[in-house]
Design a protein around this motif. Structure first.
Motif, PDB file in Angstrom:
ATOM      1  N   LEU A  21     -35.776  -8.767 -10.448  1.00  0.00           N
ATOM      2  CA  LEU A  21     -36.773  -9.830 -10.422  1.00  0.00           C
ATOM      3  C   LEU A  21     -36.232 -11.206 -10.790  1.00  0.00           C
ATOM      4  CD1 LEU A  21     -39.741  -7.957 -12.131  1.00  0.00           C
ATOM      5  CD2 LEU A  21     -39.415  -8.425  -9.703  1.00  0.00           C
TER       6      LEU A  21
ATOM      7  N   VAL B  20     -34.424 -14.880 -10.786  1.00  0.00           N
ATOM      8  CA  VAL B  20     -34.428 -15.984  -9.834  1.00  0.00           C
ATOM      9  C   VAL B  20     -32.993 -16.201  -9.363  1.00  0.00           C
ATOM     10  CG1 VAL B  20     -34.847 -18.453  -9.546  1.00  0.00           C
ATOM     11  CG2 VAL B  20     -36.375 -17.083 -10.991  1.00  0.00           C
TER      12      VAL B  20
ATOM     13  N   ARG C 134     -34.546 -18.770 -21.302  1.00  0.00           N
ATOM     14  CA  ARG C 134     -34.018 -18.280 -20.034  1.00  0.00           C
ATOM     15  C   ARG C 134     -32.621 -17.715 -20.269  1.00  0.00           C
ATOM     16  NH1 ARG C 134     -38.571 -18.744 -19.300  1.00  0.00           N
ATOM     17  NH2 ARG C 134     -39.705 -19.695 -17.589  1.00  0.00           N
TER      18      ARG C 134
ATOM     19  N   GLU D 197     -34.271  -7.278 -21.726  1.00  0.00           N
ATOM     20  CA  GLU D 197     -35.343  -8.121 -21.171  1.00  0.00           C
ATOM     21  C   GLU D 197     -36.317  -8.606 -22.234  1.00  0.00           C
ATOM     22  OE1 GLU D 197     -37.220  -5.791 -18.165  1.00  0.00           O
ATOM     23  OE2 GLU D 197     -35.643  -6.182 -16.696  1.00  0.00           O
TER      24      GLU D 197
ATOM     25  N   GLN E 206     -38.236 -11.877 -15.357  1.00  0.00           N
ATOM     26  CA  GLN E 206     -38.450 -13.105 -14.594  1.00  0.00           C
ATOM     27  C   GLN E 206     -37.898 -14.330 -15.317  1.00  0.00           C
ATOM     28  OE1 GLN E 206     -42.658 -12.155 -14.380  1.00  0.00           O
ATOM     29  NE2 GLN E 206     -42.502 -12.295 -12.149  1.00  0.00           N
ATOM     30  N   ARG E 207     -37.377 -14.151 -16.498  1.00  0.00           N
ATOM     31  CA  ARG E 207     -36.752 -15.235 -17.253  1.00  0.00           C
ATOM     32  C   ARG E 207     -35.241 -15.272 -17.019  1.00  0.00           C
ATOM     33  NH1 ARG E 207     -39.871 -16.834 -22.218  1.00  0.00           N
ATOM     34  NH2 ARG E 207     -41.937 -15.991 -21.863  1.00  0.00           N
TER      35      ARG E 207
ATOM     36  N   TRP F 197     -41.273 -24.704 -17.172  1.00  0.00           N
ATOM     37  CA  TRP F 197     -41.126 -23.260 -17.364  1.00  0.00           C
ATOM     38  C   TRP F 197     -42.482 -22.619 -17.587  1.00  0.00           C
ATOM     39  CZ3 TRP F 197     -36.555 -22.376 -21.288  1.00  0.00           C
ATOM     40  CH2 TRP F 197     -35.358 -22.791 -20.694  1.00  0.00           C
ATOM     41  N   GLN F 198     -42.722 -21.555 -16.872  1.00  0.00           N
ATOM     42  CA  GLN F 198     -43.899 -20.733 -17.145  1.00  0.00           C
ATOM     43  C   GLN F 198     -43.574 -19.909 -18.378  1.00  0.00           C
ATOM     44  OE1 GLN F 198     -44.825 -18.387 -13.710  1.00  0.00           O
ATOM     45  NE2 GLN F 198     -45.094 -20.163 -12.373  1.00  0.00           N
ATOM     46  N   ARG F 199     -44.429 -19.943 -19.356  1.00  0.00           N
ATOM     47  CA  ARG F 199     -44.168 -19.258 -20.632  1.00  0.00           C
ATOM     48  C   ARG F 199     -44.685 -17.821 -20.647  1.00  0.00           C
ATOM     49  NH1 ARG F 199     -40.314 -22.385 -22.891  1.00  0.00           N
ATOM     50  NH2 ARG F 199     -40.926 -24.543 -22.731  1.00  0.00           N
ATOM     51  N   THR F 200     -45.483 -17.444 -19.669  1.00  0.00           N
ATOM     52  CA  THR F 200     -46.115 -16.127 -19.705  1.00  0.00           C
ATOM     53  C   THR F 200     -45.451 -15.116 -18.781  1.00  0.00           C
ATOM     54  OG1 THR F 200     -47.695 -16.827 -18.014  1.00  0.00           O
ATOM     55  CG2 THR F 200     -48.357 -17.091 -20.327  1.00  0.00           C
ATOM     56  N   VAL F 201     -44.261 -15.418 -18.274  1.00  0.00           N
ATOM     57  CA  VAL F 201     -43.592 -14.487 -17.362  1.00  0.00           C
ATOM     58  C   VAL F 201     -42.861 -13.399 -18.152  1.00  0.00           C
ATOM     59  CG1 VAL F 201     -43.353 -16.164 -15.497  1.00  0.00           C
ATOM     60  CG2 VAL F 201     -41.528 -15.938 -17.180  1.00  0.00           C
ATOM     61  N   ALA F 202     -42.674 -12.261 -17.507  1.00  0.00           N
ATOM     62  CA  ALA F 202     -41.965 -11.137 -18.119  1.00  0.00           C
ATOM     63  C   ALA F 202     -40.491 -11.480 -18.317  1.00  0.00           C
ATOM     64  CB  ALA F 202     -42.095  -9.913 -17.216  1.00  0.00           C
TER      65      ALA F 202
END
Length: 187
Positions: free
Chosen positions: A174, A176, A148, A142, A27-28, A19-24
């Motif tokens: 946005l 996934v 997630r 958000e 995007q989670r 998991w990318q931790r820096t996404v808005a």
């Protein structure tokens, strides 16, 4: 019923990636999109998604919005009057119900056991059809998504547009998408 199992497999591949931790917050969000006719089947097989989440090393919590409208209306002091004149409910519905749904989700997202390693799964979004727009509700929460947010979405996804129950004009979001034809991706 391989379609739900295929979705669970695609989801498992996606949720198992680092998991990318820096996404808005937007995007989670992960949207599992499935045919509306498969709602009961999905609910019967939701353990496959929980298992995939836990096998990927993440925690699992869930919330069901199927009863949100009934609970919201039952708590209103004027509920009996609305049954007598349902058209009077429209203004209150538009002004207050999406915020109520967002608050329900916020409580689940901010629960003390929810961390940045938790998937919060949302069932019952089809019950919001005609009452609240999921896109509006998601925008309200958000900032509260730590790990997630997994939204089970009975409808369609095409050309980056989501359409709930195949009936309403879609919206671009946005999140996934996980569909029967997707291969998953980086979360």
């Amino acid at each position: 019923m391989a379609r739900i199992e295929d979705l669970a497999e695609h989801y498992g591949r996606h949720i198992g990636t680092p998991w990318q931790r820096t996404v808005a917050g937007a995007q989670r969000v992960v949207m599992v999109v499935y045919d509306k006719e498969l709602e009961r089947t999905l609910r019967a097989r939701k353990l496959a998604f929980e298992t995939a989440t836990r096998e990927a090393g993440h925690d699992w919590r869930e919330i069901d919005l199927a009863g949100a409208f009934a609970e919201w209306l039952a708590a209103d002091d004027y509920r009996d009057e609305y049954f007598a004149s349902p058209e009077d409910l429209q203004l209150k519905l538009e002004a207050e119900f999406p915020a109520d749904v967002a608050e329900r989700l916020r409580k689940a997202l901010c629960h003390p056991e929810v961390t940045d390693n938790t998937v919060v799964a949302v069932f019952g979004t089809g019950s919001l059809f005609g009452l609240a727009r999921i896109s509006q509700v998601l925008r309200m929460i958000e900032a509260d998504i730590r790990g997630r947010l997994l939204v089970f979405f009975p409808g369609q996804f095409e050309r980056n547009n989501y359409r709930l129950l195949d009936a309403r004009d879609g919206w671009n979001y946005l999140a996934v998408p996980i569909t029967a034809h997707s291969e998953g991706g980086i979360a």
